[in-house]
Motif scaffolding. Structure first.
Motif, PDB file in Angstrom:
ATOM      1  N   TRP A   1     -28.504  52.887  -1.916  1.00  0.00           N
ATOM      2  CA  TRP A   1     -27.835  52.174  -0.975  1.00  0.00           C
ATOM      3  C   TRP A   1     -27.924  50.421  -1.038  1.00  0.00           C
TER       4      TRP A   1
ATOM      5  N   ALA B   1     -21.333  57.766   5.016  1.00  0.00           N
ATOM      6  CA  ALA B   1     -20.471  56.382   4.889  1.00  0.00           C
ATOM      7  C   ALA B   1     -21.815  55.233   5.247  1.00  0.00           C
ATOM      8  N   GLY B   2     -22.594  55.618   5.517  1.00  0.00           N
ATOM      9  CA  GLY B   2     -23.783  54.770   5.696  1.00  0.00           C
ATOM     10  C   GLY B   2     -25.255  55.527   6.062  1.00  0.00           C
TER      11      GLY B   2
ATOM     12  N   ASP C   1     -19.300  53.537   8.955  1.00  0.00           N
ATOM     13  CA  ASP C   1     -19.754  52.341   8.599  1.00  0.00           C
ATOM     14  C   ASP C   1     -21.016  51.875   9.555  1.00  0.00           C
TER      15      ASP C   1
ATOM     16  N   VAL D   1     -25.104  50.598   3.542  1.00  0.00           N
ATOM     17  CA  VAL D   1     -23.975  51.541   3.047  1.00  0.00           C
ATOM     18  C   VAL D   1     -24.343  52.019   1.582  1.00  0.00           C
TER      19      VAL D   1
END
Length: 298
Positions: free
Chosen positions: A85, A179-180, A253, A284
């Motif tokens: 990430w 997505a995050g 996000d 992310v």
């Protein structure tokens, strides 16, 4: 016939390697596979937040993705899932508290790597990881222009799901295309209070926070001390007796919902008198094989 002679003459089970290691150098691999836990639960994790030194961001990213993520992590036994990430500068600026016991300054640590280890295989994995990282270092395959901001092996304590039995489980979390991710580090008021803090998080705060949020699950871990023969560039883990580490897996996000869902985590813990939130940091996912986001770190 004595019990000892019975054991001596008992046929060797089919799943037990009988070839002496001296006669077969590969026999140890069969022995490792034939005994011990081999389930799918993430009983342990490696969570490591790292800051590449200024000017070395591209070199660090390529080294980690092209070499270290594989040879220094995923190729090891019992490390069954991993994901990287990244926090671009705008994501770094969302972090709090400003005075953090984890990141100094709080924006330090723009890359986060997370790995799941098979439950019950922590000791075996640690022996392997120390050995392979010594070899990688000796062979010049360790990127030195980086700082470990927060690196710890951790024991899994709980997973709380937003949707109950529906959706991916925690053992899917690093493979599912979330997505995050939000990294949250909480220090209990003392060692005796950590159990109470965990209970409050698991049974009250996390279910309430997850309801209607973009987070599908939260995994909760406690850090374990690193071995004495760890690599010198990784500092010993702090807060072993008081700290909890939470990973929030997001379907959107984190920038889209930050104020509504993540801005007040610290105040809730403080209001309960159970401890202090030392870091809340959004990320992310990286895009493997690319240098996407590297230009946005500073």
């Amino acid at each position: 016939m004595t019990a000892d002679s019975e054991r001596t003459n008992r046929p060797t089970p089919k799943d037990t390697p009988a070839t002496p290691l001296a006669a077969d150098p590969l026999a140890a691999y069969a022995a490792l596979a034939s005994v011990g836990p081999y389930g799918v639960r993430p009983g342990h994790a490696l969570i490591t937040m790292v800051e590449p030194h200024p000017g070395h961001e591209y070199a660090y990213n390529r080294w980690y993705e092209d070499d270290h993520y594989i040879a220094g992590a995923m190729a090891m036994p019992w490390m069954f899932a991993g994901r990287r990430w990244v926090a671009t500068r705008d994501l770094q600026l969302l972090r709090y508290p400003q005075e953090s016991a984890v990141a100094r300054p709080v924006t330090a640590g723009c890359y986060l790597s997370t790995y799941w280890l098979t439950e019950g295989r922590y000791d075996e994995h640690m022996r392997w990881t120390v050995a392979i990282n010594r070899r990688l270092n000796r062979d010049g395959r360790v990127h030195q222009d980086r700082t470990h901001v927060f690196t710890a092996f951790q024991d899994h304590l709980a997973t709380v799901y937003r949707d109950g039995a529906v959706g991916p489980r925690d053992f899917h979390a690093l493979d599912h295309p979330y997505a995050g991710l939000v990294l949250e580090v909480v220090d209990a008021a003392g060692p005796e209070e950590r159990g109470e803090l965990l209970e409050w998080l698991r049974d009250r705060q996390l279910p309430r926070r997850l309801a209607g949020s973009p987070a599908a699950m939260v995994t909760v871990f406690r850090p374990t001390p690193l071995p004495g023969d760890r690599m010198s560039y990784v500092r010993q883990v702090e807060g072993v007796d008081t700290r909890l580490t939470l990973l929030w897996f997001l379907e959107r996000d984190p920038r889209d919902d930050w104020a509504a869902h993540f801005a007040g985590l610290g105040e809730e813990v403080a209001d309960e008198g159970l401890g202090r939130v030392e870091l809340v940091a959004p990320f992310v996912p990286t895009v493997p094989g690319t240098d996407r986001y590297v230009a946005e770190l500073r």
